[in-house]
Write a protein that holds these residues in place. Structure first.
Motif, PDB file in Angstrom:
ATOM      1  N   GLN A 161       0.682  -1.147  -0.066  1.00 53.73           N
ATOM      2  CA  GLN A 161      -0.022   0.106   0.055  1.00 53.73           C
ATOM      3  C   GLN A 161       0.870   1.249   0.134  1.00 53.73           C
ATOM      4  O   GLN A 161       1.600   1.478   0.866  1.00 53.73           O
ATOM      5  CB  GLN A 161      -1.028   0.021   1.096  1.00 53.73           C
ATOM      6  N   LYS A 162       0.557   2.202  -0.925  1.00 56.88           N
ATOM      7  CA  LYS A 162       1.077   3.398  -0.988  1.00 56.88           C
ATOM      8  C   LYS A 162       0.292   4.278  -0.305  1.00 56.88           C
ATOM      9  O   LYS A 162      -1.084   4.126  -0.322  1.00 56.88           O
ATOM     10  CB  LYS A 162       1.412   3.853  -2.522  1.00 56.88           C
ATOM     11  N   ALA A 163       0.858   5.571  -0.028  1.00 61.25           N
ATOM     12  CA  ALA A 163       0.220   6.381   0.874  1.00 61.25           C
ATOM     13  C   ALA A 163      -1.014   6.907   0.196  1.00 61.25           C
ATOM     14  O   ALA A 163      -1.180   7.353  -1.128  1.00 61.25           O
ATOM     15  CB  ALA A 163       1.195   7.653   1.382  1.00 61.25           C
TER      16      ALA A 163
ATOM     17  N   ALA B 269       6.826   1.316   0.883  1.00 58.39           N
ATOM     18  CA  ALA B 269       5.403   1.212   1.143  1.00 58.39           C
ATOM     19  C   ALA B 269       5.214   0.748   2.452  1.00 58.39           C
ATOM     20  O   ALA B 269       5.882   0.211   3.125  1.00 58.39           O
ATOM     21  CB  ALA B 269       4.950   0.325   0.198  1.00 58.39           C
ATOM     22  N   LEU B 270       3.809   0.582   2.769  1.00 56.82           N
ATOM     23  CA  LEU B 270       3.446  -0.142   3.947  1.00 56.82           C
ATOM     24  C   LEU B 270       3.116  -1.525   3.341  1.00 56.82           C
ATOM     25  O   LEU B 270       2.301  -1.679   2.103  1.00 56.82           O
ATOM     26  CB  LEU B 270       2.178   0.470   4.331  1.00 56.82           C
ATOM     27  N   TYR B 271       3.394  -2.645   4.057  1.00 56.90           N
ATOM     28  CA  TYR B 271       3.035  -3.889   3.502  1.00 56.90           C
ATOM     29  C   TYR B 271       2.038  -4.627   4.699  1.00 56.90           C
ATOM     30  O   TYR B 271       2.530  -4.733   5.852  1.00 56.90           O
ATOM     31  CB  TYR B 271       4.402  -4.936   3.338  1.00 56.90           C
TER      32      TYR B 271
ATOM     33  N   GLY C 298      -3.508  -7.206   9.671  1.00 57.08           N
ATOM     34  CA  GLY C 298      -2.338  -6.807  10.767  1.00 57.08           C
ATOM     35  C   GLY C 298      -1.939  -5.361  10.515  1.00 57.08           C
ATOM     36  O   GLY C 298      -2.772  -4.474   9.725  1.00 57.08           O
ATOM     37  N   ASP C 299      -1.037  -4.943  11.518  1.00 57.70           N
ATOM     38  CA  ASP C 299      -0.930  -3.217  11.661  1.00 57.70           C
ATOM     39  C   ASP C 299       0.227  -2.889  10.656  1.00 57.70           C
ATOM     40  O   ASP C 299       0.096  -1.913  10.361  1.00 57.70           O
ATOM     41  CB  ASP C 299      -0.088  -3.023  12.923  1.00 57.70           C
ATOM     42  N   GLY C 300       0.624  -3.827   9.983  1.00 59.42           N
ATOM     43  CA  GLY C 300       1.514  -3.512   8.742  1.00 59.42           C
ATOM     44  C   GLY C 300       2.913  -3.232   9.301  1.00 59.42           C
ATOM     45  O   GLY C 300       3.427  -3.060  10.313  1.00 59.42           O
ATOM     46  N   THR C 301       3.782  -3.396   8.010  1.00 58.37           N
ATOM     47  CA  THR C 301       5.139  -3.094   8.192  1.00 58.37           C
ATOM     48  C   THR C 301       5.623  -1.903   7.250  1.00 58.37           C
ATOM     49  O   THR C 301       5.387  -2.200   6.047  1.00 58.37           O
ATOM     50  CB  THR C 301       6.047  -4.194   7.709  1.00 58.37           C
TER      51      THR C 301
END
Lengths: 116, 115
Positions: free
Chosen positions: B37-39, B87-89, B107-110
């Motif tokens: 995921q991009k901003a 990015a957010l994974y 999940g909360d993401g990395t």
């Protein structure tokens, strides 16, 4: 063609007021599910509410309700009594049973800001 | 508290490094997912595992390598990433089934940054 359309890139609402976030969808699959997710700035994607295509009643979960109008192919999220913590990005999503391999298809999102 | 746990929460790596992202769920789900995921954009599906077998690869570059060691764990191995991979994974899990239901739980993401 867009499968999920969220026409409001950004919205403002006064604290304690209700707000409706729009979502329309496009599918030829008779069986599908519609979902809303909330994503605060911290990043976690929080599942809010689900509506099945065969459900007769609109889904509700606490302050969240889904206004499902099947003939219009719309699945709007209504948040009652907005709180400051509701400020976040909201994504509408659809999962078709027979098409798309069951993948979750997201709209572009609506950024909601709650004003004190 | 989220029932899907991702580690680490933040990762900074150089383009020549090798690292792994980890995801664990204890919801009894047999489908697990990786998203990028991009901003201010929606998540983009990368991989789907169903009953520990890779069922969907969305034409992801080979510098991303998924692994599902068991029904609770999902890894994403990273090697020779590019700056545009920052990015957010997000990891997610769900029930497997032919109904429209079965919400994906994330999940909360990395947050990954490539230098």
């Amino acid at each position: 063609a867009q499968k999920i359309t969220q026409t409001q890139p950004g919205m403002f609402v006064q604290e304690k007021e209700a707000v409706t976030l729009d979502c329309t969808y496009d599918t030829s699959d008779p069986s599908y599910g519609l979902f809303w997710y909330k994503q605060p700035s911290s990043g976690e994607m929080i599942f809010l509410i689900y509506q099945g295509s065969y459900d007769q009643q609109n889904a509700t979960e606490g302050r969240y309700s889904l206004n499902f109008q099947k003939a219009r192919k719309s699945a709007n999220l209504v948040i009652s009594a907005s709180q400051l913590g509701d400020s976040a990005m909201y994504f509408c999503a659809m999962r078709e049973v027979y098409n798309q391999g069951g993948k979750l298809i997201f709209g572009q999102g609506t950024e909601l800001s709650v004003k004190p | 508290d989220t029932e899907v746990t991702q580690t680490p929460k933040h990762l900074v790596m150089g383009m020549t490094n090798k690292k792994s992202l980890k995801c664990e769920q204890h919801m009894g789900h047999r489908a697990m997912y990786w998203y990028k995921q991009k901003a201010k954009k929606p998540p983009e599906l990368m991989f789907v595992y169903s009953y520990e077998k890779l069922s969907i690869n969305e034409s992801v570059p080979s510098r991303f390598s998924p692994e599902c060691p068991n029904s609770s764990l999902l890894n994403l191995h990273l090697h020779a990433l590019q700056p545009e991979d920052s990015a957010l994974y997000l990891c997610a899990s769900s029930q497997v089934g032919r109904t429209g239901g079965g919400a994906q739980h994330f999940g909360d993401g990395t947050r990954l940054s490539i230098l």
